[in-house]
Scaffold this active site. Structure first.
Site, PDB file in Angstrom:
ATOM      1  CB  CYS A  28     -28.233  59.401  56.180  1.00  0.00           C
ATOM      2  SG  CYS A  28     -26.850  58.781  56.740  1.00  0.00           S
ATOM      3  CG  HIS A  81     -24.429  61.352  53.438  1.00  0.00           C
ATOM      4  ND1 HIS A  81     -25.508  61.512  54.582  1.00  0.00           N
ATOM      5  CD2 HIS A  81     -24.777  61.792  52.486  1.00  0.00           C
ATOM      6  CE1 HIS A  81     -26.422  62.313  53.870  1.00  0.00           C
ATOM      7  NE2 HIS A  81     -26.221  62.331  52.624  1.00  0.00           N
ATOM      8  CG  ASP A  97     -27.921  63.576  50.216  1.00  0.00           C
ATOM      9  OD1 ASP A  97     -28.440  63.538  51.256  1.00  0.00           O
ATOM     10  OD2 ASP A  97     -26.727  64.184  50.115  1.00  0.00           O
TER      11      ASP A  97
END
Length: 196
Positions: A28, A81, A97
């Site tokens: 990520c 994250h 996201d």
């Protein structure tokens, strides 16, 4: 835009559609770096409106709901994250996201309510902390040799992205972005609990 109701109807996304974004599962921090790079190169919005947001805590155990890695109503427990926050001059704020099942981009308030839930319902050891980094600073200072994605034998825990490691001469490894302490004075880094 995938849809977020009438409040987002006039917003033009800062990215291509989700399936056209550079994406590698479990990377990520690199996905968001590539998204920042896209925004900078396409100049649709000022880069100063965008931020990389690292989400974690001291235990590296944080719940996030509405993630593709967990079908159904339960959360995924990530070690960390990273998402992109666009603080739009148009008055609406959006979260990008690439791992969520929510719209892409998603209205900030919707994302917070659906993906983060309330700290009141989360055991203190799982409460999330946020490090918000200006996109321009992130592009300049983030680097990764991906060593955090290898096990003790040197094998990949997850297949690496197909492009070379991000090498900016900046901060490496990823753990350096997961330090959550208040920083006094002007800085591109902010310790932020105002999301919830």
């Amino acid at each position: 835009m995938e849809g977020n109701g009438p409040a987002a109807v006039h917003y033009q996304p800062a990215s291509p559609p989700r399936d056209a974004c550079v994406y590698s599962s479990c990377y990520c921090e690199e996905n968001i770096w590539k998204l920042c790079e896209y925004i900078k190169n396409h100049d649709q919005y000022p880069l100063e409106e965008c931020y990389a947001v690292f989400i974690s805590n001291e235990r590296k155990m944080i719940p996030i709901w509405k993630q593709q890695a967990r079908p159904g109503d339960g959360p995924v427990i990530w070690d960390y994250h990273v998402v992109l926050l666009h603080v739009s001059s148009g008055g609406q704020n959006f979260i990008y996201d690439l791992d969520t099942v929510l719209p892409f981009p998603c209205l900030f308030d919707t994302y917070v309510e659906d993906a983060f839930k309330s700290d009141d319902d989360i055991h203190p050891q799982f409460r999330r902390k946020f490090r918000v980094i200006r996109a321009d600073s992130y592009l300049k200072n983030f680097a990764s040799d991906r060593s955090h994605m290898k096990d003790s034998s040197g094998n990949w825990r997850e297949p690496p992205p197909p492009y070379p490691c991000i090498e900016t001469g900046g901060i490496n490894p990823v753990d350096n972005f997961l330090t959550f302490k208040k920083i006094k004075g002007p800085s591109p880094y902010y310790y932020c609990l105002a999301f919830i």
